[in-house]
Design an enzyme around this catalytic site. Structure first.
Site, PDB file in Angstrom:
ATOM      1  N   TYR A  27      69.038  33.207  75.292  1.00  0.00           N
ATOM      2  CA  TYR A  27      67.817  33.124  75.904  1.00  0.00           C
ATOM      3  C   TYR A  27      66.788  32.274  75.652  1.00  0.00           C
ATOM      4  O   TYR A  27      66.112  31.594  76.428  1.00  0.00           O
ATOM      5  CB  TYR A  27      67.165  34.614  76.175  1.00  0.00           C
ATOM      6  CG  TYR A  27      66.103  34.695  76.989  1.00  0.00           C
ATOM      7  CD1 TYR A  27      66.164  35.292  78.286  1.00  0.00           C
ATOM      8  CD2 TYR A  27      64.627  34.788  76.170  1.00  0.00           C
ATOM      9  CE1 TYR A  27      65.115  35.528  78.948  1.00  0.00           C
ATOM     10  CE2 TYR A  27      63.567  34.876  77.134  1.00  0.00           C
ATOM     11  CZ  TYR A  27      63.789  35.345  78.279  1.00  0.00           C
ATOM     12  OH  TYR A  27      62.615  35.710  79.042  1.00  0.00           O
ATOM     13  N   SER A  45      80.280  50.175  80.565  1.00  0.00           N
ATOM     14  CA  SER A  45      79.141  49.544  80.607  1.00  0.00           C
ATOM     15  C   SER A  45      78.374  50.199  81.861  1.00  0.00           C
ATOM     16  O   SER A  45      78.824  50.552  82.771  1.00  0.00           O
ATOM     17  CB  SER A  45      78.964  48.139  80.678  1.00  0.00           C
ATOM     18  OG  SER A  45      77.836  47.559  80.802  1.00  0.00           O
ATOM     19  N   LYS A  75      84.543  45.999  83.618  1.00  0.00           N
ATOM     20  CA  LYS A  75      83.865  47.314  83.287  1.00  0.00           C
ATOM     21  C   LYS A  75      84.002  48.211  84.418  1.00  0.00           C
ATOM     22  O   LYS A  75      84.174  49.478  84.391  1.00  0.00           O
ATOM     23  CB  LYS A  75      82.582  47.114  82.883  1.00  0.00           C
ATOM     24  CG  LYS A  75      82.316  46.371  81.414  1.00  0.00           C
ATOM     25  CD  LYS A  75      83.208  46.866  80.497  1.00  0.00           C
ATOM     26  CE  LYS A  75      83.049  46.390  79.036  1.00  0.00           C
ATOM     27  NZ  LYS A  75      83.538  47.078  77.901  1.00  0.00           N
ATOM     28  N   TYR A 119      83.132  40.097  83.727  1.00  0.00           N
ATOM     29  CA  TYR A 119      82.538  41.187  82.552  1.00  0.00           C
ATOM     30  C   TYR A 119      82.304  42.420  83.690  1.00  0.00           C
ATOM     31  O   TYR A 119      82.920  43.552  83.296  1.00  0.00           O
ATOM     32  CB  TYR A 119      81.302  41.088  81.822  1.00  0.00           C
ATOM     33  CG  TYR A 119      80.938  42.104  80.814  1.00  0.00           C
ATOM     34  CD1 TYR A 119      81.557  42.217  79.948  1.00  0.00           C
ATOM     35  CD2 TYR A 119      79.896  42.909  81.062  1.00  0.00           C
ATOM     36  CE1 TYR A 119      81.078  43.372  78.692  1.00  0.00           C
ATOM     37  CE2 TYR A 119      79.615  43.740  80.479  1.00  0.00           C
ATOM     38  CZ  TYR A 119      80.264  43.972  78.907  1.00  0.00           C
ATOM     39  OH  TYR A 119      79.844  45.074  78.176  1.00  0.00           O
TER      40      TYR A 119
HETATM   41  P1  NAD Z   1      80.368  43.713  69.151  1.00  0.00           P
HETATM   42  O1  NAD Z   1      80.454  42.329  69.673  1.00  0.00           O
HETATM   43  O2  NAD Z   1      79.273  43.899  67.989  1.00  0.00           O
HETATM   44  O3  NAD Z   1      81.572  44.187  68.973  1.00  0.00           O
HETATM   45  C1  NAD Z   1      82.839  43.995  69.721  1.00  0.00           C
HETATM   46  C2  NAD Z   1      84.034  44.528  68.798  1.00  0.00           C
HETATM   47  O4  NAD Z   1      85.123  44.244  69.616  1.00  0.00           O
HETATM   48  C3  NAD Z   1      84.241  44.000  67.522  1.00  0.00           C
HETATM   49  O5  NAD Z   1      84.407  44.965  66.386  1.00  0.00           O
HETATM   50  C4  NAD Z   1      85.290  42.799  67.911  1.00  0.00           C
HETATM   51  O6  NAD Z   1      85.908  42.816  66.446  1.00  0.00           O
HETATM   52  C5  NAD Z   1      86.058  43.611  68.628  1.00  0.00           C
HETATM   53  N1  NAD Z   1      86.958  43.093  69.480  1.00  0.00           N
HETATM   54  C6  NAD Z   1      86.724  42.062  70.517  1.00  0.00           C
HETATM   55  N2  NAD Z   1      88.012  41.373  70.627  1.00  0.00           N
HETATM   56  C7  NAD Z   1      88.731  42.032  70.233  1.00  0.00           C
HETATM   57  C8  NAD Z   1      90.330  41.710  70.339  1.00  0.00           C
HETATM   58  N3  NAD Z   1      90.865  40.851  70.907  1.00  0.00           N
HETATM   59  N4  NAD Z   1      90.837  42.707  69.412  1.00  0.00           N
HETATM   60  C9  NAD Z   1      90.505  43.454  68.561  1.00  0.00           C
HETATM   61  N5  NAD Z   1      88.948  43.556  68.517  1.00  0.00           N
HETATM   62  C10 NAD Z   1      88.239  42.952  69.309  1.00  0.00           C
HETATM   63  O7  NAD Z   1      79.587  44.641  70.336  1.00  0.00           O
HETATM   64  P2  NAD Z   1      79.286  45.975  70.682  1.00  0.00           P
HETATM   65  O8  NAD Z   1      78.151  46.145  71.360  1.00  0.00           O
HETATM   66  O9  NAD Z   1      79.572  46.907  69.470  1.00  0.00           O
HETATM   67  O10 NAD Z   1      80.413  46.192  71.714  1.00  0.00           O
HETATM   68  C11 NAD Z   1      81.318  47.255  71.871  1.00  0.00           C
HETATM   69  C12 NAD Z   1      81.721  47.611  73.230  1.00  0.00           C
HETATM   70  O11 NAD Z   1      80.586  48.137  73.969  1.00  0.00           O
HETATM   71  C13 NAD Z   1      82.255  46.339  74.013  1.00  0.00           C
HETATM   72  O12 NAD Z   1      83.396  47.066  74.896  1.00  0.00           O
HETATM   73  C14 NAD Z   1      80.947  46.201  74.977  1.00  0.00           C
HETATM   74  O13 NAD Z   1      81.471  45.434  76.015  1.00  0.00           O
HETATM   75  C15 NAD Z   1      80.343  47.452  75.236  1.00  0.00           C
HETATM   76  N6  NAD Z   1      79.147  47.408  75.533  1.00  0.00           N
HETATM   77  C16 NAD Z   1      78.189  46.774  74.978  1.00  0.00           C
HETATM   78  C17 NAD Z   1      76.694  46.884  75.040  1.00  0.00           C
HETATM   79  C18 NAD Z   1      75.791  46.224  74.479  1.00  0.00           C
HETATM   80  O14 NAD Z   1      74.553  46.164  74.912  1.00  0.00           O
HETATM   81  N7  NAD Z   1      75.865  45.981  73.146  1.00  0.00           N
HETATM   82  C19 NAD Z   1      76.427  47.531  76.525  1.00  0.00           C
HETATM   83  C20 NAD Z   1      77.395  48.001  77.470  1.00  0.00           C
HETATM   84  C21 NAD Z   1      78.796  48.145  76.883  1.00  0.00           C
END
Ligand code: NAD
Length: 250
Positions: free
Chosen positions: A196, A138, A155, A151
């Site tokens: 929020y 991230s 990361k 978090y």
């Molecule tokens: P999301 O919440 O839609 O997806 C998260 C996914 O992780 C889901 O498919 C969930 O089933 C899976 N997951 C969570 N815990 C799990 C576990 N214990 N076992 C198996 N699967 C598990 O969110 P997203 O935004 O698609 O997130 C994906 C990645 O991107 C994450 O690592 C998140 O930290 C990172 N990220 C997201 C953002 C954002 O703004 N959305 C920004 C930076 C990084």
């Protein structure tokens, strides 16, 4: 097509960034295994994919990670790409207000999962003659952010684990990189907007944090993952690539 005859395992592939990447990988010729904890979301995701398999697994558990790799091998006969993408976020917590259980869950799901899944996958990437691992960090792995202690720690660890793995496996033709997204319109960010209060206003506040004045669509992140997974990135390993609308440029 950029991933013809390749097989990919994507954690957190049942929604958000992971699902967008699974869909793009399929369009580029890969066979895809998506891993997630939620079976209903997994089966709904499969309906949007052509030829994928869903494996219900908790990426924080060693036996589940091993089983996910084994089932992918059974289905596709090979493994070329591992996208360690599953993650959770704990908001509005500093080190005083984070419980030990919350800390452990965040580090287990965001970091330990990469260790466990990569350990299970590496022999098969090696057997395929090389491969690519992409980890989701991230922009909060590159800079600090208030209220995200666990978090941010997780990361930051993903960024440096990526570098260590890149060095360990370069000679085996296994490239290891990570992406550092800014805000992306998925359930994770929609939940933040709900916390929020005013969702419309929150969307504007989040957009304004990014120099490009908007947040990303999941497909914009998926395209960068595709790049890192493909031969287009054949000389890139150990990179932590910001995909953040300029948020870490300042
Ligand atoms: P999301 O919440 O839609 O997806 C998260 C996914 O992780 C889901 O498919 C969930 O089933 C899976 N997951 C969570 N815990 C799990 C576990 N214990 N076992 C198996 N699967 C598990 O969110 P997203 O935004 O698609 O997130 C994906 C990645 O991107 C994450 O690592 C998140 O930290 C990172 N990220 C997201 C953002 C954002 O703004 N959305 C920004 C930076 C990084």
């Amino acid at each position: 097509m950029k991933l013809e005859n390749k097989s990919a395992l994507i954690t957190g592939g049942n929604r958000g960034i992971g699902l967008a990447t699974a869909q793009l990988f399929e369009r580029e010729g890969a066979r895809v295994a998506i891993v997630g904890r939620d079976a209903a979301a997994g089966h709904a995701a499969l309906a949007t994919l052509r030829d994928a398999i869903f494996i219900q697994a908790d990426v924080a558990r060693a036996d589940d990670c091993q089983r996910a790799v084994t089932e992918t091998l059974c289905a596709f006969g090979r493994l070329d790409i591992l996208f360690n993408n599953a993650g959770i976020i704990l908001r509005n917590r500093n080190v005083e207000t984070t419980t030990e259980a919350e800390w452990d869950a965040t580090l287990d799901i965001n970091v330990k999962s990469i260790f466990l899944m990569s350990r299970a996958a590496l022999p098969h990437l090696r057997a395929a003659g090389g491969g690519a691992i992409i980890n989701t960090a991230s922009y909060v792995g590159l800079v600090g952010f208030p209220g995200l202690a666990a978090y941010a720690a997780s990361k930051g660890a993903v960024v440096n684990l990526t570098r260590a793995m890149a060095l360990d496996h370069a000679a085996e033709k296994i490239r290891v990189n990570c992406i550092c997204p800014g805000s992306v319109e998925t359930d994770m960010i929609r939940h933040a907007w709900e916390l929020y209060g005013d969702v419309t206003q929150a969307a504007q506040v989040w957009a304004a944090k990014h120099p490009l004045q908007r947040i990303a669509a999941p497909e914009e992140i998926a395209r960068v993952v595709l790049f890192l997974a493909s031969d287009d990135a054949s000389f890139i390993t150990g990179a932590a690539l910001p995909v953040d609308g300029g948020i870490t440029a300042g």
